[in-house]
Design a protein around this motif. Structure first.
Motif, PDB file in Angstrom:
ATOM      1  N   LEU A   1       0.864  -1.170   0.000  1.00 47.42           N
ATOM      2  CA  LEU A   1       0.000   0.000   0.000  1.00 47.42           C
ATOM      3  C   LEU A   1       0.906   1.228   0.000  1.00 47.42           C
ATOM      4  O   LEU A   1       1.760   1.371   0.863  1.00 47.42           O
ATOM      5  N   VAL A   2       0.725   2.106  -0.994  1.00 45.15           N
ATOM      6  CA  VAL A   2       1.595   3.250  -1.195  1.00 45.15           C
ATOM      7  C   VAL A   2       0.787   4.541  -1.144  1.00 45.15           C
ATOM      8  O   VAL A   2      -0.345   4.598  -1.613  1.00 45.15           O
ATOM      9  N   ASN A   3       1.382   5.570  -0.559  1.00 46.04           N
ATOM     10  CA  ASN A   3       0.799   6.910  -0.525  1.00 46.04           C
ATOM     11  C   ASN A   3       1.608   7.765  -1.495  1.00 46.04           C
ATOM     12  O   ASN A   3       2.807   7.943  -1.319  1.00 46.04           O
ATOM     13  N   TYR A   4       0.948   8.285  -2.544  1.00 49.27           N
ATOM     14  CA  TYR A   4       1.621   9.121  -3.543  1.00 49.27           C
ATOM     15  C   TYR A   4       1.370  10.594  -3.235  1.00 49.27           C
ATOM     16  O   TYR A   4       0.237  11.059  -3.299  1.00 49.27           O
TER      17      TYR A   4
ATOM     18  N   LEU B   1      -3.651   7.152  -3.083  1.00 44.79           N
ATOM     19  CA  LEU B   1      -3.230   5.851  -2.575  1.00 44.79           C
ATOM     20  C   LEU B   1      -3.110   4.899  -3.758  1.00 44.79           C
ATOM     21  O   LEU B   1      -3.802   5.062  -4.763  1.00 44.79           O
ATOM     22  N   GLY B   2      -2.261   3.918  -3.616  1.00 50.41           N
ATOM     23  CA  GLY B   2      -2.132   2.919  -4.657  1.00 50.41           C
ATOM     24  C   GLY B   2      -1.611   1.618  -4.084  1.00 50.41           C
ATOM     25  O   GLY B   2      -1.169   1.560  -2.935  1.00 50.41           O
TER      26      GLY B   2
ATOM     27  N   GLU C   1      -3.838   2.646  -8.921  1.00 48.58           N
ATOM     28  CA  GLU C   1      -4.245   3.716  -8.016  1.00 48.58           C
ATOM     29  C   GLU C   1      -5.617   3.387  -7.421  1.00 48.58           C
ATOM     30  O   GLU C   1      -6.503   2.907  -8.118  1.00 48.58           O
ATOM     31  N   ILE C   2      -5.762   3.643  -6.139  1.00 51.17           N
ATOM     32  CA  ILE C   2      -7.036   3.417  -5.447  1.00 51.17           C
ATOM     33  C   ILE C   2      -7.810   4.728  -5.445  1.00 51.17           C
ATOM     34  O   ILE C   2      -7.275   5.757  -5.020  1.00 51.17           O
TER      35      ILE C   2
END
Length: 139
Positions: free
Chosen positions: A33-36, A41-42, A58-59
């Protein structure tokens, strides 16, 4: 950073975009889980055997939905086909909190469970006896 299975003494790494929030392992793949840029979020999927990103998606979060509290408790594996992500409106507190059920194959949100009260903020997802429970903090 992780250790490759076939070389336990050598560490491998792979640069990713954004800030890592949490990671889960399913079927020998790492789901991250990544925060751009604090706006998106992605999820990235890494194949540790090949040391490469094999999927990225991407979420949809409208720039306001993020994890409230501890990332490891809000991003969980439900089964080999489903990840769950609990998010709240951390920007303007106008949107209702929700839990997103994400398909591990497509990385798309298959279902959203929205809480009726804006003051209910999901902090932890817990699975007990094949049923999923969300523990909620009330502001």
């Amino acid at each position: 950073m992780y250790w490759k299975e076939n070389s336990p003494n050598k560490k491998s790494h792979l640069p990713l975009k954004g800030m890592l929030n949490s990671a889960r392992i399913i079927d020998n793949k790492i789901f991250i889980l990544v925060n751009y840029d604090d706006e998106k979020l992605g999820i990235c999927v890494i194949d540790p055997q090949k040391n490469k990103v094999i999927k990225e998606h991407e979420i949809p979060n409208d720039g306001v939905f993020f994890i409230e509290g501890n990332e490891k408790d809000a991003f969980k594996v439900i089964d080999e086909n489903t990840l769950a992500l609990a998010v709240a409106d951390n920007v303007n507190q106008k949107e209702n909190s929700k839990v997103m059920l994400i398909n591990t194959d497509s990385l798309k949100v298959e279902k959203e469970i929205t809480f009726n009260e804006k003051s209910f903020i999901p902090l932890q997802i817990q699975q007990i006896d094949n049923r999923t429970f969300v523990l909620i903090y009330i502001e």
